[in-house]
Design a protein around this motif. Structure first.
Motif, PDB file in Angstrom:
ATOM      1  N   ILE A 196       3.351   7.148   5.557  1.00 43.08           N
ATOM      2  CA  ILE A 196       4.277   6.148   6.849  1.00 43.08           C
ATOM      3  C   ILE A 196       4.890   4.996   6.621  1.00 43.08           C
ATOM      4  O   ILE A 196       4.098   4.146   6.124  1.00 43.08           O
ATOM      5  CB  ILE A 196       2.779   6.508   6.849  1.00 43.08           C
ATOM      6  N   PRO A 197       5.705   4.297   7.854  1.00 41.21           N
ATOM      7  CA  PRO A 197       6.463   3.187   7.289  1.00 41.21           C
ATOM      8  C   PRO A 197       5.040   2.524   7.855  1.00 41.21           C
ATOM      9  O   PRO A 197       3.908   2.470   8.653  1.00 41.21           O
ATOM     10  CB  PRO A 197       7.787   3.499   8.036  1.00 41.21           C
ATOM     11  N   PHE A 198       5.667   0.709   7.118  1.00 43.32           N
ATOM     12  CA  PHE A 198       4.395   0.060   7.320  1.00 43.32           C
ATOM     13  C   PHE A 198       5.205  -1.052   7.396  1.00 43.32           C
ATOM     14  O   PHE A 198       6.420  -1.616   7.087  1.00 43.32           O
ATOM     15  CB  PHE A 198       3.238  -0.395   6.702  1.00 43.32           C
ATOM     16  N   GLU A 199       5.194  -2.539   7.456  1.00 45.88           N
ATOM     17  CA  GLU A 199       4.845  -3.915   7.755  1.00 45.88           C
ATOM     18  C   GLU A 199       4.343  -4.094   7.140  1.00 45.88           C
ATOM     19  O   GLU A 199       3.127  -4.728   7.535  1.00 45.88           O
ATOM     20  CB  GLU A 199       6.064  -4.536   9.262  1.00 45.88           C
ATOM     21  N   ARG A 200       4.423  -5.762   6.267  1.00 42.75           N
ATOM     22  CA  ARG A 200       3.741  -6.983   5.641  1.00 42.75           C
ATOM     23  C   ARG A 200       3.374  -7.919   6.714  1.00 42.75           C
ATOM     24  O   ARG A 200       4.987  -8.232   7.197  1.00 42.75           O
ATOM     25  CB  ARG A 200       4.092  -6.914   4.460  1.00 42.75           C
ATOM     26  N   GLY A 201       2.351  -8.127   6.992  1.00 41.86           N
ATOM     27  CA  GLY A 201       2.359  -9.852   7.683  1.00 41.86           C
ATOM     28  C   GLY A 201       2.100 -10.288   7.158  1.00 41.86           C
ATOM     29  O   GLY A 201       2.528 -10.824   5.916  1.00 41.86           O
ATOM     30  N   SER A 202       1.517 -11.162   7.621  1.00 44.60           N
ATOM     31  CA  SER A 202       1.133 -12.652   6.652  1.00 44.60           C
ATOM     32  C   SER A 202       0.280 -12.255   5.415  1.00 44.60           C
ATOM     33  O   SER A 202      -0.753 -11.125   5.622  1.00 44.60           O
ATOM     34  CB  SER A 202       0.305 -13.923   8.032  1.00 44.60           C
ATOM     35  N   TYR A 203       0.659 -13.102   4.037  1.00 43.00           N
ATOM     36  CA  TYR A 203      -0.632 -13.140   3.076  1.00 43.00           C
ATOM     37  C   TYR A 203      -0.060 -14.453   2.159  1.00 43.00           C
ATOM     38  O   TYR A 203       0.418 -15.037   3.344  1.00 43.00           O
ATOM     39  CB  TYR A 203       0.633 -12.003   2.002  1.00 43.00           C
ATOM     40  N   CYS A 204      -0.915 -14.515   1.832  1.00 47.85           N
ATOM     41  CA  CYS A 204      -1.154 -15.307   0.975  1.00 47.85           C
ATOM     42  C   CYS A 204      -0.678 -15.013  -0.349  1.00 47.85           C
ATOM     43  O   CYS A 204      -2.660 -14.013  -0.572  1.00 47.85           O
ATOM     44  CB  CYS A 204      -2.710 -16.898   1.023  1.00 47.85           C
ATOM     45  N   TRP A 205      -0.863 -15.464  -1.444  1.00 45.75           N
ATOM     46  CA  TRP A 205      -0.564 -14.871  -3.078  1.00 45.75           C
ATOM     47  C   TRP A 205      -0.508 -15.698  -4.024  1.00 45.75           C
ATOM     48  O   TRP A 205       0.023 -16.650  -3.670  1.00 45.75           O
ATOM     49  CB  TRP A 205       0.809 -13.900  -2.778  1.00 45.75           C
ATOM     50  N   GLN A 206      -1.265 -15.800  -4.640  1.00 46.76           N
ATOM     51  CA  GLN A 206      -1.088 -16.565  -6.018  1.00 46.76           C
ATOM     52  C   GLN A 206      -1.605 -15.970  -7.547  1.00 46.76           C
ATOM     53  O   GLN A 206      -2.023 -14.774  -7.922  1.00 46.76           O
ATOM     54  CB  GLN A 206      -3.304 -17.011  -6.328  1.00 46.76           C
ATOM     55  N   PRO A 219       0.759  -1.003   0.166  1.00 47.78           N
ATOM     56  CA  PRO A 219       0.052  -0.151  -0.052  1.00 47.78           C
ATOM     57  C   PRO A 219       0.800   1.115   0.080  1.00 47.78           C
ATOM     58  O   PRO A 219       2.112   1.381  -0.246  1.00 47.78           O
ATOM     59  CB  PRO A 219      -0.962  -0.327   0.865  1.00 47.78           C
ATOM     60  N   SER A 220       0.632   1.817  -0.481  1.00 47.40           N
ATOM     61  CA  SER A 220       0.756   3.675  -0.407  1.00 47.40           C
ATOM     62  C   SER A 220       0.238   4.251   0.650  1.00 47.40           C
ATOM     63  O   SER A 220      -1.229   3.995   0.947  1.00 47.40           O
ATOM     64  CB  SER A 220       1.175   4.778  -1.405  1.00 47.40           C
ATOM     65  N   ILE A 221       0.255   4.144   1.976  1.00 45.15           N
ATOM     66  CA  ILE A 221       0.439   5.056   3.232  1.00 45.15           C
ATOM     67  C   ILE A 221       0.821   6.232   3.656  1.00 45.15           C
ATOM     68  O   ILE A 221       1.989   6.435   3.440  1.00 45.15           O
ATOM     69  CB  ILE A 221      -0.222   4.149   4.474  1.00 45.15           C
ATOM     70  N   TYR A 222      -0.380   7.527   3.978  1.00 44.61           N
ATOM     71  CA  TYR A 222       0.484   8.765   3.549  1.00 44.61           C
ATOM     72  C   TYR A 222      -0.809   9.979   4.816  1.00 44.61           C
ATOM     73  O   TYR A 222      -2.084   9.426   4.505  1.00 44.61           O
ATOM     74  CB  TYR A 222       1.180   9.514   2.616  1.00 44.61           C
ATOM     75  N   ILE A 223       0.118  10.788   5.535  1.00 48.82           N
ATOM     76  CA  ILE A 223      -0.667  11.735   5.787  1.00 48.82           C
ATOM     77  C   ILE A 223      -0.041  13.255   5.161  1.00 48.82           C
ATOM     78  O   ILE A 223       0.737  13.176   5.087  1.00 48.82           O
ATOM     79  CB  ILE A 223      -0.725  11.569   7.032  1.00 48.82           C
ATOM     80  N   PHE A 228      -3.710   1.177  -3.006  1.00 45.46           N
ATOM     81  CA  PHE A 228      -2.950   0.202  -3.767  1.00 45.46           C
ATOM     82  C   PHE A 228      -3.368   0.681  -5.135  1.00 45.46           C
ATOM     83  O   PHE A 228      -3.994   0.818  -6.429  1.00 45.46           O
ATOM     84  CB  PHE A 228      -3.984  -1.385  -3.429  1.00 45.46           C
ATOM     85  N   ASP A 229      -2.016  -0.018  -6.202  1.00 47.59           N
ATOM     86  CA  ASP A 229      -2.915  -0.626  -7.154  1.00 47.59           C
ATOM     87  C   ASP A 229      -3.016  -0.674  -7.532  1.00 47.59           C
ATOM     88  O   ASP A 229      -3.983  -0.087  -8.750  1.00 47.59           O
ATOM     89  CB  ASP A 229      -0.841  -0.131  -7.644  1.00 47.59           C
TER      90      ASP A 229
END
Length: 159
Positions: free
Chosen positions: A51-61, A42-46, A96-97
């Motif tokens: 704003i820095p972020f962390e990606r946690g758990s995911y599933c992607w196909q 994501p692009s997260i901003y104010i 998100f793009d």
């Protein structure tokens, strides 16, 4: 003569297997070496500031391949991260793009968690001073899901 034919066949098979292995390993990477089997970030901003972020758990196909990764939950994931200082009542923009199907947003305090509304890509920040962790659980239909987290701090007006 038979020996040379055996060596030629052995070398040919080895080269073929090596080429297939390299193709298999690089098939998941784009030209920059980035893993393609991860969800979009994501692009997260104010106020125009990221704003820095962390990606946690995911599933992607994608392309008949799938991967899942498991991490700690949002609070644990952000435990050591510095909080991004914001003002009370401001709006955080999230984009998100590749547009997701759904985004569930949870606000964590030291002892509570609550679902918060996200409208038109915006989250309104609380008015109470404190440190908050915001978790985004994002789903893309037929692609997968991912959790993202970031930490903010709303300082007290008192000096």
């Amino acid at each position: 003569m038979m020996y040379r034919a055996f060596v030629f066949i052995f070398i040919s098979i080895s080269v073929l297997l090596l080429a297939l292995g390299i193709h298999y390993l690089t098939d998941e990477l784009d030209v920059s070496g980035q893993n393609l089997l991860v969800p979009p970030e994501p692009s997260i901003y104010i106020n125009g500031v990221g704003i820095p972020f962390e990606r946690g758990s995911y599933c992607w196909q994608e392309n008949n391949q799938a991967v899942c990764a498991d991490t700690a939950g949002a609070k644990e994931l952000m435990r050591e991260s510095a909080a991004f200082v914001v003002r009370e009542g401001e709006f955080i923009w999230i984009d998100f793009d590749l547009q997701p199907s759904t985004i569930d947003t949870t606000l964590f305090t030291s002892n509570q968690e609550q679902m918060i509304d996200m409208k038109e890509g915006q989250i309104k920040l609380p008015s109470d001073p404190g440190i908050y962790i915001i978790e985004l659980f994002v789903r893309w239909e037929h692609k997968g899901d991912a959790m993202y987290a970031f930490k903010i701090k709303i300082p007290s007006d008192e000096l």
